[in-house]
Scaffold this motif. Structure first.
Motif, PDB file in Angstrom:
ATOM      1  N   LEU A 124      46.718  -2.946  -8.401  1.00 46.56           N
ATOM      2  CA  LEU A 124      47.253  -1.605  -8.634  1.00 46.56           C
ATOM      3  C   LEU A 124      47.053  -1.205 -10.093  1.00 46.56           C
ATOM      4  O   LEU A 124      47.110  -2.050 -10.983  1.00 46.56           O
ATOM      5  CB  LEU A 124      48.748  -1.557  -8.305  1.00 46.56           C
ATOM      6  N   PRO A 125      46.811   0.063 -10.351  1.00 49.99           N
ATOM      7  CA  PRO A 125      46.726   0.518 -11.738  1.00 49.99           C
ATOM      8  C   PRO A 125      48.022   0.195 -12.476  1.00 49.99           C
ATOM      9  O   PRO A 125      49.092   0.122 -11.862  1.00 49.99           O
ATOM     10  CB  PRO A 125      46.529   2.032 -11.605  1.00 49.99           C
ATOM     11  N   PRO A 126      47.962  -0.017 -13.798  1.00 47.20           N
ATOM     12  CA  PRO A 126      49.162  -0.378 -14.555  1.00 47.20           C
ATOM     13  C   PRO A 126      50.246   0.688 -14.494  1.00 47.20           C
ATOM     14  O   PRO A 126      49.966   1.872 -14.296  1.00 47.20           O
ATOM     15  CB  PRO A 126      48.634  -0.558 -15.981  1.00 47.20           C
TER      16      PRO A 126
ATOM     17  N   ARG B 228      38.842   0.617 -20.133  1.00 45.34           N
ATOM     18  CA  ARG B 228      39.974  -0.298 -20.063  1.00 45.34           C
ATOM     19  C   ARG B 228      39.700  -1.396 -19.048  1.00 45.34           C
ATOM     20  O   ARG B 228      39.123  -1.157 -17.983  1.00 45.34           O
ATOM     21  CB  ARG B 228      41.259   0.458 -19.707  1.00 45.34           C
ATOM     22  N   GLY B 229      40.125  -2.619 -19.372  1.00 45.60           N
ATOM     23  CA  GLY B 229      39.847  -3.775 -18.514  1.00 45.60           C
ATOM     24  C   GLY B 229      40.988  -4.103 -17.588  1.00 45.60           C
ATOM     25  O   GLY B 229      41.668  -3.218 -17.080  1.00 45.60           O
ATOM     26  N   ALA B 230      41.223  -5.404 -17.378  1.00 42.86           N
ATOM     27  CA  ALA B 230      42.288  -5.923 -16.521  1.00 42.86           C
ATOM     28  C   ALA B 230      42.207  -5.289 -15.120  1.00 42.86           C
ATOM     29  O   ALA B 230      41.108  -5.202 -14.541  1.00 42.86           O
ATOM     30  CB  ALA B 230      43.654  -5.683 -17.167  1.00 42.86           C
ATOM     31  N   LYS B 231      43.316  -4.808 -14.591  1.00 41.41           N
ATOM     32  CA  LYS B 231      43.346  -4.268 -13.228  1.00 41.41           C
ATOM     33  C   LYS B 231      42.478  -3.021 -13.098  1.00 41.41           C
ATOM     34  O   LYS B 231      41.809  -2.825 -12.079  1.00 41.41           O
ATOM     35  CB  LYS B 231      44.781  -3.962 -12.819  1.00 41.41           C
TER      36      LYS B 231
ATOM     37  N   LYS C  85      38.911  -3.979 -12.588  1.00 43.41           N
ATOM     38  CA  LYS C  85      38.593  -4.440 -11.228  1.00 43.41           C
ATOM     39  C   LYS C  85      38.419  -3.253 -10.274  1.00 43.41           C
ATOM     40  O   LYS C  85      37.528  -3.264  -9.415  1.00 43.41           O
ATOM     41  CB  LYS C  85      39.700  -5.366 -10.732  1.00 43.41           C
ATOM     42  N   ILE C  86      39.292  -2.260 -10.411  1.00 41.49           N
ATOM     43  CA  ILE C  86      39.173  -1.060  -9.564  1.00 41.49           C
ATOM     44  C   ILE C  86      37.865  -0.343  -9.855  1.00 41.49           C
ATOM     45  O   ILE C  86      37.132   0.059  -8.938  1.00 41.49           O
ATOM     46  CB  ILE C  86      40.365  -0.115  -9.795  1.00 41.49           C
ATOM     47  N   ARG C  87      37.547  -0.202 -11.130  1.00 43.67           N
ATOM     48  CA  ARG C  87      36.316   0.482 -11.528  1.00 43.67           C
ATOM     49  C   ARG C  87      35.090  -0.267 -11.004  1.00 43.67           C
ATOM     50  O   ARG C  87      34.128   0.332 -10.507  1.00 43.67           O
ATOM     51  CB  ARG C  87      36.278   0.595 -13.053  1.00 43.67           C
TER      52      ARG C  87
END
Length: 384
Positions: A314-316, A349-352, A355-357
Motif C-alpha cells: 500500500l502507498p505510505p 520515491r522508493g520503498a512501497k 514496488k507499485i511503480r
C-alpha cells in the motif's frame, strides 16, 4: 472576507438567479407568454386563476417539477426579490426563505436533483457581511443589484457556464495554494481532455462515461465533455470530499447544461469508501487532479481491497498519490484512458511506492509521462 469565503456568496447568488431565470423561461414556453413574464407567472400560479374553467396552477407546478426538477414560487423569484430591494422592502429573511424553499422543493426527487445543502455556505447571518442586520441586508442587496445588471436572458447556458467557470478560476487564483482544492488550471485540463478523448471523440468510439474521483468544481469533467462530438451523450461521475466544493461542482455542471440524468456526483471520501460500487463502476475515461501527498488510512485491511490488492503493498500513510492513481485505474473501462496530475515525487520515491511503480511499468500500464509544472500518468489500453 478572502476569496475562498466570498466566492460562496457570489457564486451561490449567480446560481440562484440562473435557476430563477430558467423557471421563467420554462413557464414562458409552457404558457406561450412572452411579455411581463414575472407578473404572468404569479398570475398563473395563483390557485384562483383558471384557464378554460380549470385552475392552471396544478398542471403548471407539475410541468415545472418534471421539467426542471425544482420549484421556485413567484414571491421567491430573483426578479421579485430585486423588486423588493428597489422598493426598500427587502429583508434577508426573504432570501433565506427562498433558498430554503428551493431546497425543500427537491427533497422527494432523485438524489441527482436533490438540492439539500446546496446553499449551506451562503451564511446570511455572518458578521463578515456587516456588524448589524441593516448592514448585512445592504451588502446582500448591493450584490444582488450588481448581478441583476448582467444580461443572462439572451445567452445560452454554455456561455453562462463559461463565465461561471471563469469566476471559479479567478477565485482559485486569489486563494493561492488552496486553489487546487477546487480547480484545475485550464491549460492543464485541456491537455488531459485531449489525451483521454484521442481517437475516442466521435461516433461509436466516443467517450460516453467520465469519472473524476476528486472532482473539485467539476471543471475537468466538463472540459472532457467539450472535446467530444456529441457531449449530450456523456454521463458525468465524480466524488468530492469537501462539501462546499461538492456543491460548487453541482452548480457548475448544471450551469453548463448537464441534465440531472447525466450527473452523478457524490459527497464522500474516495479512498476511505470506494464509489461507485454498483454498475456502472467502470468508465471510458478517468481524469483526476487529487490532493498531493495527502494522508490516508493505509491499514493492512486495505490489502484485500480490490483497488489495491494486485500490488501487494500500500502507498505510505503520508503520501496517498499512488492510492488515488490505483483507485482511478481500478475504475477504468477496458480500452479506456486515464489522465492524472501528480507531483514529481511519484517518479522517484522508493520503498512501497517503488514496488507499485515497477508493477505498473512491467504490466505496461503507463503510456506516457508528461513533464509540466505538474506531472501526468496516463495509462494506455487496459490489459488483462
Amino acid at each position: 472576507m478572502d476569496a475562498s469565503e466570498y466566492k460562496n456568496y457570489l457564486l451561490g447568488l449567480i446560481f440562484y438567479r440562473f435557476l430563477s431565470e430558467k423557471t421563467l423561461t420554462t413557464f414562458s414556453d409552457w404558457a406561450g407568454e412572452t411579455e411581463n413574464v414575472t407578473q404572468k407567472y404569479a398570475q398563473y400560479m395563483n390557485p384562483q386563476f383558471e384557464l378554460e374553467g380549470v385552475s392552471a396552477q396544478p398542471s403548471l407546478v407539475e410541468y415545472l417539477q418534471n421539467t426542471l426538477g425544482y420549484l421556485i414560487q413567484p414571491q421567491a423569484l430573483y426578479t421579485t426579490l430585486i423588486g423588493k430591494i428597489q422598493a426598500h422592502t427587502f429583508a434577508l429573511d426573504d432570501l433565506s426563505q427562498a433558498l430554503h424553499d428551493l431546497e425543500q422543493s427537491t427533497q422527494n426527487l432523485s438524489s441527482a436533483q436533490d438540492f439539500s445543502g446546496l446553499f449551506a455556505d451562503v451564511d446570511l447571518s455572518s458578521n463578515k457581511l456587516g456588524s448589524s442586520l441593516q448592514q448585512r441586508n445592504q451588502t446582500i442587496s448591493d450584490t444582488m443589484l450588481a448581478l441583476n445588471a448582467i444580461d443572462l436572458i439572451h445567452h445560452q447556458g454554455d456561455v453562462l457556464g463559461d463565465a461561471y467557470e471563469y469566476l471559479i478560476a479567478q477565485f482559485a487564483s486569489d486563494s493561492g495554494k488552496k486553489a487546487g482544492e477546487f480547480y484545475t488550471p485550464r491549460q492543464v485540463s485541456d491537455i488531459i481532455a485531449q489525451i483521454v478523448t484521442y481517437q475516442h471523440n466521435a461516433g461509436d468510439h466516443q467517450v460516453r462515461t467520465i469519472y473524476d474521483p476528486a472532482v473539485g468544481s467539476g471543471s475537468l469533467l466538463l472540459n472532457v465533455g467539450q472535446h467530444v462530438q456529441e457531449p449530450g451523450l456523456v454521463s458525468y461521475h465524480g466524488q468530492e470530499l469537501n462539501t462546499t466544493t461538492f456543491n460548487l461542482a453541482r452548480m457548475n455542471l448544471m450551469l453548463h447544461g448537464v441534465s440531472y440524468d447525466d450527473m452523478h456526483l457524490r459527497n464522500g471520501d474516495t479512498l476511505s469508501k470506494d464509489w461507485p460500487v454498483d454498475e456502472p463502476y467502470l468508465f471510458d475515461a478517468v481524469v483526476m487532479n487529487p490532493p498531493y501527498s495527502a494522508h490516508w488510512d493505509n491499514s493492512d485491511k486495505r490489502l484485500s481491497d480490490p483497488r489495491f490488492r494486485d500490488y501487494g503493498v500500500l502507498p505510505p500513510k503520508s503520501k496517498a498519490d499512488f492510492a488515488f492513481l490505483l483507485h482511478g485505474f481500478y475504475h477504468l473501462q477496458e480500452h479506456g484512458t486515464m489522465g492524472i496530475v501528480l507531483p514529481h515525487g511519484v517518479l522517484f520515491r522508493g520503498a512501497k511506492e517503488g514496488k507499485i511503480r515497477q508493477k505498473l511499468l512491467l504490466d505496461n500500464r503507463i503510456d506516457a509521462i508528461i513533464g509540466l509544472p505538474l506531472i501526468f500518468f496516463i495509462p494506455p489500453v487496459f490489459q488483462r
